[in-house]
Design an enzyme around this catalytic site. Sequence first.
Site, PDB file in Angstrom:
ATOM      1  N   LYS A 168     -17.824  -1.264   2.106  1.00  0.00           N
ATOM      2  CA  LYS A 168     -19.292  -0.960   2.227  1.00  0.00           C
ATOM      3  C   LYS A 168     -20.271  -1.973   2.059  1.00  0.00           C
ATOM      4  O   LYS A 168     -21.500  -1.948   2.976  1.00  0.00           O
ATOM      5  CB  LYS A 168     -19.801   0.248   1.539  1.00  0.00           C
ATOM      6  N   TYR A 173     -13.307  -0.072  -1.443  1.00  0.00           N
ATOM      7  CA  TYR A 173     -13.952   0.608  -0.802  1.00  0.00           C
ATOM      8  C   TYR A 173     -15.483   0.058  -0.765  1.00  0.00           C
ATOM      9  O   TYR A 173     -16.048   0.115   0.106  1.00  0.00           O
ATOM     10  CB  TYR A 173     -14.177   2.339  -1.207  1.00  0.00           C
ATOM     11  N   THR A 212     -18.052  16.505   0.721  1.00  0.00           N
ATOM     12  CA  THR A 212     -17.074  16.537   1.858  1.00  0.00           C
ATOM     13  C   THR A 212     -15.859  16.550   1.444  1.00  0.00           C
ATOM     14  O   THR A 212     -15.496  16.261   0.294  1.00  0.00           O
ATOM     15  CB  THR A 212     -17.402  15.508   2.642  1.00  0.00           C
ATOM     16  N   ASN A 263     -19.815   6.584  11.755  1.00  0.00           N
ATOM     17  CA  ASN A 263     -19.684   7.335  10.621  1.00  0.00           C
ATOM     18  C   ASN A 263     -18.219   7.206  10.013  1.00  0.00           C
ATOM     19  O   ASN A 263     -18.076   7.731   8.909  1.00  0.00           O
ATOM     20  CB  ASN A 263     -20.184   8.616  11.021  1.00  0.00           C
ATOM     21  N   ASP A 288      -9.578   5.975  18.132  1.00  0.00           N
ATOM     22  CA  ASP A 288      -9.156   5.419  16.477  1.00  0.00           C
ATOM     23  C   ASP A 288     -10.038   4.246  16.409  1.00  0.00           C
ATOM     24  O   ASP A 288     -10.185   3.253  17.448  1.00  0.00           O
ATOM     25  CB  ASP A 288      -7.692   5.138  16.453  1.00  0.00           C
ATOM     26  N   VAL A 289     -11.062   4.167  15.496  1.00  0.00           N
ATOM     27  CA  VAL A 289     -11.973   2.881  15.623  1.00  0.00           C
ATOM     28  C   VAL A 289     -11.459   1.771  15.281  1.00  0.00           C
ATOM     29  O   VAL A 289     -11.859   0.521  15.412  1.00  0.00           O
ATOM     30  CB  VAL A 289     -13.408   3.144  14.724  1.00  0.00           C
TER      31      VAL A 289
HETATM   32  N1  LIG Z   1     -18.787  12.170   1.078  1.00  0.00           N
HETATM   33  C1  LIG Z   1     -19.390  11.049   0.330  1.00  0.00           C
HETATM   34  O1  LIG Z   1     -19.633  11.502  -1.065  1.00  0.00           O
HETATM   35  C2  LIG Z   1     -19.779   9.789   0.852  1.00  0.00           C
HETATM   36  C3  LIG Z   1     -20.581   8.782   0.040  1.00  0.00           C
HETATM   37  C4  LIG Z   1     -21.054   7.758   0.582  1.00  0.00           C
HETATM   38  C5  LIG Z   1     -20.706   7.413   1.995  1.00  0.00           C
HETATM   39  N2  LIG Z   1     -19.870   8.150   2.592  1.00  0.00           N
HETATM   40  C6  LIG Z   1     -19.284   7.932   3.885  1.00  0.00           C
HETATM   41  O2  LIG Z   1     -19.855   8.981   4.828  1.00  0.00           O
HETATM   42  C7  LIG Z   1     -18.812   8.836   5.998  1.00  0.00           C
HETATM   43  C8  LIG Z   1     -18.324  10.072   6.337  1.00  0.00           C
HETATM   44  O3  LIG Z   1     -17.726  10.525   5.315  1.00  0.00           O
HETATM   45  P1  LIG Z   1     -17.349  11.885   4.822  1.00  0.00           P
HETATM   46  O4  LIG Z   1     -17.922  12.003   3.452  1.00  0.00           O
HETATM   47  O5  LIG Z   1     -18.046  12.865   6.046  1.00  0.00           O
HETATM   48  O6  LIG Z   1     -15.896  12.371   4.852  1.00  0.00           O
HETATM   49  P2  LIG Z   1     -14.862  12.921   5.768  1.00  0.00           P
HETATM   50  O7  LIG Z   1     -15.058  14.200   6.155  1.00  0.00           O
HETATM   51  O8  LIG Z   1     -13.511  12.417   5.300  1.00  0.00           O
HETATM   52  O9  LIG Z   1     -15.003  12.109   7.124  1.00  0.00           O
HETATM   53  C9  LIG Z   1     -14.827  10.691   7.657  1.00  0.00           C
HETATM   54  C10 LIG Z   1     -14.286  10.854   8.999  1.00  0.00           C
HETATM   55  O10 LIG Z   1     -13.833   9.850   9.667  1.00  0.00           O
HETATM   56  C11 LIG Z   1     -12.641   9.880  10.391  1.00  0.00           C
HETATM   57  N3  LIG Z   1     -11.790   8.866  10.352  1.00  0.00           N
HETATM   58  C12 LIG Z   1     -11.155   8.201   9.545  1.00  0.00           C
HETATM   59  N4  LIG Z   1     -10.537   6.926  10.004  1.00  0.00           N
HETATM   60  C13 LIG Z   1     -11.008   6.774  11.205  1.00  0.00           C
HETATM   61  C14 LIG Z   1     -10.562   6.031  12.232  1.00  0.00           C
HETATM   62  N5  LIG Z   1      -9.615   5.024  11.993  1.00  0.00           N
HETATM   63  N6  LIG Z   1     -10.834   6.418  13.526  1.00  0.00           N
HETATM   64  C15 LIG Z   1     -11.553   7.542  13.818  1.00  0.00           C
HETATM   65  N7  LIG Z   1     -11.954   8.098  13.011  1.00  0.00           N
HETATM   66  C16 LIG Z   1     -11.586   8.183  11.416  1.00  0.00           C
HETATM   67  C17 LIG Z   1     -11.908  11.176   9.598  1.00  0.00           C
HETATM   68  O11 LIG Z   1     -10.877  11.897  10.491  1.00  0.00           O
HETATM   69  P3  LIG Z   1      -9.354  11.721  10.340  1.00  0.00           P
HETATM   70  O12 LIG Z   1      -9.165  13.172   9.875  1.00  0.00           O
HETATM   71  O13 LIG Z   1      -9.079  11.099  11.671  1.00  0.00           O
HETATM   72  O14 LIG Z   1      -9.080  10.832   9.043  1.00  0.00           O
HETATM   73  C18 LIG Z   1     -12.922  11.958   9.165  1.00  0.00           C
HETATM   74  O15 LIG Z   1     -13.462  12.869  10.251  1.00  0.00           O
HETATM   75  C19 LIG Z   1     -17.620   7.697   5.724  1.00  0.00           C
HETATM   76  O16 LIG Z   1     -18.298   6.386   6.408  1.00  0.00           O
HETATM   77  C20 LIG Z   1     -17.801   7.568   4.444  1.00  0.00           C
HETATM   78  O17 LIG Z   1     -17.424   6.291   3.741  1.00  0.00           O
HETATM   79  C21 LIG Z   1     -19.259   9.514   1.998  1.00  0.00           C
END
Ligand SMILES: NC(=O)c1ccc[n+]([C@@H]2O[C@H](COP(=O)([O-])OP(=O)(O)OC[C@H]3O[C@@H](n4cnc5c(N)ncnc54)[C@H](OP(=O)(O)O)[C@@H]3O)[C@@H](O)[C@H]2O)c1
Length: 248
Positions: A157, A153, A188, A87, A60-61
């Site tokens: 960021k 959020y 996602t 990530n 857990d980060v």
């Molecule tokens: N999708 C978009 O539109 C978008 C746009 C801009 C930026 N982002 C960024 O892209 C990155 C990846 O997000 P995603 O879109 O791929 O969504 P996602 O599928 O929800 O991925 C986020 C991952 O981070 C993990 N996580 C959350 N809290 C954590 C913690 N405390 N320790 C370890 N792991 C943790 C989650 O696992 P758990 O199941 O354990 O929570 C999940 O696997 C994030 O930083 C997000 O902010 C996404």
Amino acid sequence: MSQRVVLITGALTGIGRAAALGFARAGHAVVISGRHEETGEALAAELRDLGAEAAFIRADVRREAEVAGLVDQVVARFGRLDAAINNAGTEGRPGPVTEQDAESYAATFDTNVLGTLLSMKHELRVMLARGSGSIVNISSTYGHDGAGGASVYSASKHAVEGLTRSAAIEVAATGVRVNAVAPGPTDTGMLDRFTGTAERKAGLTAGVPMRRVGEPGEIANAILFLASDQASFTTGQVLSVDGGKSAA
Ligand SMILES: NC(=O)c1ccc[n+]([C@@H]2O[C@H](COP(=O)([O-])OP(=O)(O)OC[C@H]3O[C@@H](n4cnc5c(N)ncnc54)[C@H](OP(=O)(O)O)[C@@H]3O)[C@@H](O)[C@H]2O)c1
């Protein structure tokens, strides 16, 4: 081992998972980290099926001891750390500023900001000792633009971008690079949770000049580029991968 070793946090879903698959196909040894043992082991097996060396390590980060242990285990098992993709992230509890409180702030900042800070701290411990390495943090279009309804959020960021640039300057002369990728709306689980309804997702899509959301693999491609020697003179940068959103 001479193979390049990459660590990806939050690697079990979405962009992190796509990056893990991309690095595996590109011939890296891949360490995936996350909070779910079963999903993690299943993804590690999938990566090994692609011919990559792969391991899942739970962390857990938000917890420094777990992040320190994660990096130590990578080095103990693979002998080196060439690239780290920070990530792991959360959308927190979206809503107007007037509805935010200390809890919603911590629920977002502890993962997105503290998690990125702790990850960089321990990854740099290893990379600086070796005089090489590449860190890629994950920001967002909201990391340099405002976002009504997602202020906390967005602020988290913005902090990721500040951390990225500052760390990059601190270590620039050592051979270690620090950059970020800023995805626009990407298909996602986070985007689905964040928008909540198909109508709101369509509304967000309409605001992207390319009129579509990104695929996780498209974000992964940019992550792979910044992590690689192809980007050897690039540090302290935030690469937007957002269908033109930040150009509008
Ligand atoms: N999708 C978009 O539109 C978008 C746009 C801009 C930026 N982002 C960024 O892209 C990155 C990846 O997000 P995603 O879109 O791929 O969504 P996602 O599928 O929800 O991925 C986020 C991952 O981070 C993990 N996580 C959350 N809290 C954590 C913690 N405390 N320790 C370890 N792991 C943790 C989650 O696992 P758990 O199941 O354990 O929570 C999940 O696997 C994030 O930083 C997000 O902010 C996404």
